[in-house]
Design a protein around this motif. Structure first.
Motif, PDB file in Angstrom:
ATOM      1  N   LEU A   4       0.619  -1.080   0.138  1.00  0.00           N
ATOM      2  CA  LEU A   4      -0.129  -0.060   0.039  1.00  0.00           C
ATOM      3  C   LEU A   4       0.931   1.293   0.172  1.00  0.00           C
ATOM      4  O   LEU A   4       1.769   1.471   0.723  1.00  0.00           O
ATOM      5  N   GLU A   6       0.504   5.383   0.124  1.00  0.00           N
ATOM      6  CA  GLU A   6      -0.202   6.641   0.389  1.00  0.00           C
ATOM      7  C   GLU A   6       0.274   7.932  -0.281  1.00  0.00           C
ATOM      8  O   GLU A   6       1.432   7.865  -0.492  1.00  0.00           O
ATOM      9  N   SER A  21      -4.937   9.388  -1.210  1.00  0.00           N
ATOM     10  CA  SER A  21      -4.892   8.455  -2.046  1.00  0.00           C
ATOM     11  C   SER A  21      -4.081   6.941  -1.439  1.00  0.00           C
ATOM     12  O   SER A  21      -3.156   7.344  -0.673  1.00  0.00           O
ATOM     13  N   CYS A  22      -4.631   6.077  -1.572  1.00  0.00           N
ATOM     14  CA  CYS A  22      -3.876   4.839  -1.059  1.00  0.00           C
ATOM     15  C   CYS A  22      -3.854   3.860  -2.414  1.00  0.00           C
ATOM     16  O   CYS A  22      -5.005   3.372  -2.645  1.00  0.00           O
ATOM     17  N   ALA A  23      -2.793   3.704  -2.993  1.00  0.00           N
ATOM     18  CA  ALA A  23      -2.753   2.517  -3.980  1.00  0.00           C
ATOM     19  C   ALA A  23      -2.288   1.488  -3.535  1.00  0.00           C
ATOM     20  O   ALA A  23      -1.349   1.287  -2.773  1.00  0.00           O
ATOM     21  N   SER A  25      -1.260  -3.148  -4.108  1.00  0.00           N
ATOM     22  CA  SER A  25      -1.204  -4.118  -5.220  1.00  0.00           C
ATOM     23  C   SER A  25      -2.179  -5.131  -5.001  1.00  0.00           C
ATOM     24  O   SER A  25      -2.953  -5.079  -4.154  1.00  0.00           O
ATOM     25  N   ARG A  72     -13.569   4.243  -2.681  1.00  0.00           N
ATOM     26  CA  ARG A  72     -12.706   3.355  -3.434  1.00  0.00           C
ATOM     27  C   ARG A  72     -13.140   3.217  -4.829  1.00  0.00           C
ATOM     28  O   ARG A  72     -14.207   3.306  -5.361  1.00  0.00           O
ATOM     29  N   LYS A  76      -8.956   0.926 -10.293  1.00  0.00           N
ATOM     30  CA  LYS A  76      -7.779   1.614  -9.961  1.00  0.00           C
ATOM     31  C   LYS A  76      -6.927   1.062  -8.799  1.00  0.00           C
ATOM     32  O   LYS A  76      -6.015   1.472  -8.509  1.00  0.00           O
ATOM     33  N   ASN A  77      -7.624   0.175  -8.202  1.00  0.00           N
ATOM     34  CA  ASN A  77      -7.049  -0.421  -6.874  1.00  0.00           C
ATOM     35  C   ASN A  77      -6.572   0.792  -5.954  1.00  0.00           C
ATOM     36  O   ASN A  77      -5.517   0.735  -5.193  1.00  0.00           O
ATOM     37  N   THR A  78      -7.451   1.548  -5.599  1.00  0.00           N
ATOM     38  CA  THR A  78      -7.107   2.833  -5.034  1.00  0.00           C
ATOM     39  C   THR A  78      -8.201   3.116  -3.879  1.00  0.00           C
ATOM     40  O   THR A  78      -9.752   2.747  -4.289  1.00  0.00           O
ATOM     41  N   TYR A  80      -9.680   6.333  -1.236  1.00  0.00           N
ATOM     42  CA  TYR A  80      -9.467   7.539  -0.983  1.00  0.00           C
ATOM     43  C   TYR A  80      -9.939   8.200   0.353  1.00  0.00           C
ATOM     44  O   TYR A  80     -10.875   7.433   1.038  1.00  0.00           O
ATOM     45  N   CYS A  96      -3.068   4.034   5.567  1.00  0.00           N
ATOM     46  CA  CYS A  96      -3.856   2.851   4.878  1.00  0.00           C
ATOM     47  C   CYS A  96      -3.695   1.674   5.382  1.00  0.00           C
ATOM     48  O   CYS A  96      -2.440   1.115   5.537  1.00  0.00           O
TER      49      CYS A  96
END
Length: 127
Positions: A4, A6, A21-23, A25, A72, A76-78, A80, A96
């Motif tokens: 993760l 942020e 935002s938190c992307a 995997s 979410r 985009k696997n994200t 917010y 996150c």
């Protein structure tokens, strides 16, 4: 576990807004319950908000209810965190977290109930 990352923190004035935002995997992001926690120096990590995998249900701490919104985008696997009407007491490092095990219909609010964490992003609100 998932990775993760942020982003979006910063220094703002009271009353301003920020979006974190938190992307994540992983190919099964939509199955993870996600959460935002925050921690200030000398204090325990506390829950801010949680969201189910589908995004259909959310939970907020009383201190942020009506000001913050978790959302979410599974494509985009994200995840917010929209933070409005920020206050100096919102100053903290925001983390996150993902819970990759089955959650059912429960909103987990304890840090130990999440198995993956980002490095955090600092939010500082000046008065």
């Amino acid at each position: 576990q998932v990775q993760l990352v942020e982003s979006g923190g910063g220094l703002v004035q009271a009353g301003d807004s920020l979006r974190l935002s938190c992307a994540a995997s992983g190919r099964t992001f939509s199955s993870y319950a996600m959460a935002w926690f925050r921690q200030s120096p000398g204090k325990e990590r506390e829950i801010v908000a949680t969201i189910r995998g589908s995004g259909s249900s959310t939970y907020y701490a009383d201190s942020v209810k009506g000001r913050f919104t978790i959302s979410r985008d599974n494509a985009k696997n994200t995840v917010y965190l929209q933070m409005n009407s920020l206050k100096p007491e919102d100053t903290a490092r925001y983390y996150c977290a993902a819970r990759t095990s089955y959650s059912g219909g429960v909103h987990y609010t304890g840090a130990k109930q999440y198995d993956s964490w980002g490095q955090g992003t600092q939010v500082t609100v000046s008065s």
